[in-house]
Design a protein around this motif. Structure first.
Motif, mmCIF file in Angstrom:
data_model
loop_
_atom_site.group_PDB
_atom_site.id
_atom_site.type_symbol
_atom_site.label_atom_id
_atom_site.label_comp_id
_atom_site.label_asym_id
_atom_site.label_seq_id
_atom_site.Cartn_x
_atom_site.Cartn_y
_atom_site.Cartn_z
ATOM 1 N N PRO A 238 -24.613 7.011 4.638
ATOM 2 C CA PRO A 238 -25.327 8.287 4.775
ATOM 3 C C PRO A 238 -26.516 8.175 5.716
ATOM 4 C CG PRO A 238 -24.819 7.851 2.475
ATOM 5 C CD PRO A 238 -24.456 6.608 3.219
ATOM 6 N N GLY A 239 -26.741 9.234 6.499
ATOM 7 C CA GLY A 239 -27.849 9.248 7.438
ATOM 8 C C GLY A 239 -27.469 8.795 8.833
ATOM 9 N N GLU A 240 -26.169 8.696 9.134
ATOM 10 C CA GLU A 240 -25.702 8.249 10.453
ATOM 11 C C GLU A 240 -24.836 9.321 11.101
ATOM 12 O OE1 GLU A 240 -25.489 3.409 9.644
ATOM 13 O OE2 GLU A 240 -23.646 4.591 9.680
ATOM 14 N N TYR A 241 -24.801 9.299 12.446
ATOM 15 C CA TYR A 241 -23.917 10.198 13.184
ATOM 16 C C TYR A 241 -23.456 9.529 14.473
ATOM 17 C CZ TYR A 241 -27.634 11.345 16.555
ATOM 18 O OH TYR A 241 -28.596 11.276 17.525
ATOM 19 N N SER A 242 -22.371 10.058 15.028
ATOM 20 C CA SER A 242 -21.804 9.496 16.255
ATOM 21 C C SER A 242 -21.182 10.615 17.082
ATOM 22 C CB SER A 242 -20.745 8.440 15.918
ATOM 23 O OG SER A 242 -20.088 7.991 17.089
ATOM 24 N N PHE A 243 -21.404 10.586 18.391
ATOM 25 C CA PHE A 243 -20.804 11.538 19.326
ATOM 26 C C PHE A 243 -19.750 10.813 20.148
ATOM 27 C CE2 PHE A 243 -24.298 14.126 18.157
ATOM 28 C CZ PHE A 243 -24.028 15.422 18.574
ATOM 29 N N ARG A 244 -18.531 11.356 20.157
ATOM 30 C CA ARG A 244 -17.453 10.795 20.971
ATOM 31 C C ARG A 244 -16.731 11.949 21.661
ATOM 32 N NH1 ARG A 244 -13.698 9.180 17.998
ATOM 33 N NH2 ARG A 244 -14.484 9.738 15.928
#
Length: 220
Positions: free
Chosen positions: A157-163
């Motif tokens: 929790p608390g993470e994100y990723s752009f692909r």
């Protein structure tokens, strides 16, 4: 159980209760006063809080019962509370602000600490729905303000990723991360996925995004 809710400003005593009788009494009281009067129950320790929550759910499955967990760290420890604990605390605080509960159970040691300001939680809570417009740059800014970390692969929790046109996001207070598929600047679909296999699980229509931290860490 003869447990009656006191009037405002009034104090009353009940008990002693033996075994699971305290959980049964609280469940019966909550059933009488819901939904107009949610109940706060303070326990001696974290183990008692978990016991009460389990037993109240057994006696009254229809009641919305939640536990506000402890950080499980000591003052001046060199490490922070686990992200899953912070996630659960934020989810419980959000439920409290929305009055989406019947009983909340809190250990007394946890209740002694200062809580997150209501305006901080409200200002950093967002919702995403399928079919809405979503600007990638604006989302990055919002996630940064909310304290989320940009990573290559979302795990906690608390993470994100752009692909490209795919955004992986693990909101605080959520049991699973979500994968947002964009068509240009519109949310085409939202699916939960497994952090181990990275495979999609089921489709959802809306995602609630809570802040990644309990307190603001800005200059003010």
């Amino acid at each position: 159980m003869l447990l009656v809710a006191p009037r405002p400003g009034e104090r009353t005593r009940a008990g002693p209760f033996h075994g699971s009788a305290d959980a049964l009494a609280i469940a019966e009281l909550a059933g009488k006063v819901r939904p107009s009067c949610p109940i706060l129950t303070i326990t001696a320790d974290a183990a008692s809080a978990q016991r009460l929550k389990t037993e109240i759910t057994f006696f009254a499955p229809a009641l919305k019962t939640c536990v506000y967990p402890d950080w499980e760290t000591l003052p001046y420890d060199t490490f922070s509370p686990h992200a899953d604990l912070v996630s659960e605390r934020l989810a419980t605080l959000y439920q409290i602000t929305q009055q989406a509960f019947d009983i909340v159970v809190v250990p007394v040691t946890t209740a002694l600490y200062r809580l997150t300001p209501l305006e901080y939680l409200a200002a950093r809570t967002f919702f995403f729905k399928q079919g809405e417009k979503l600007a990638g740059d604006e989302l990055r800014k919002q996630l940064t303000i909310a304290g989320y970390s940009h990573v290559k692969q979302v795990l906690t929790p608390g993470e994100y990723s752009f692909r490209g046109g795919i955004i992986d996001l693990f909101p605080m207070g959520s049991a699973l991360p979500y994968r947002i598929d964009l068509f240009d600047d519109e949310i085409e679909s939202i699916r939960s996925f497994d952090v181990d296999t990275q495979r999609s699980i089921y489709k959802v229509n809306e995602v609630r995004l809570l802040p990644a931290r309990e307190f603001p860490l800005d200059e003010d």
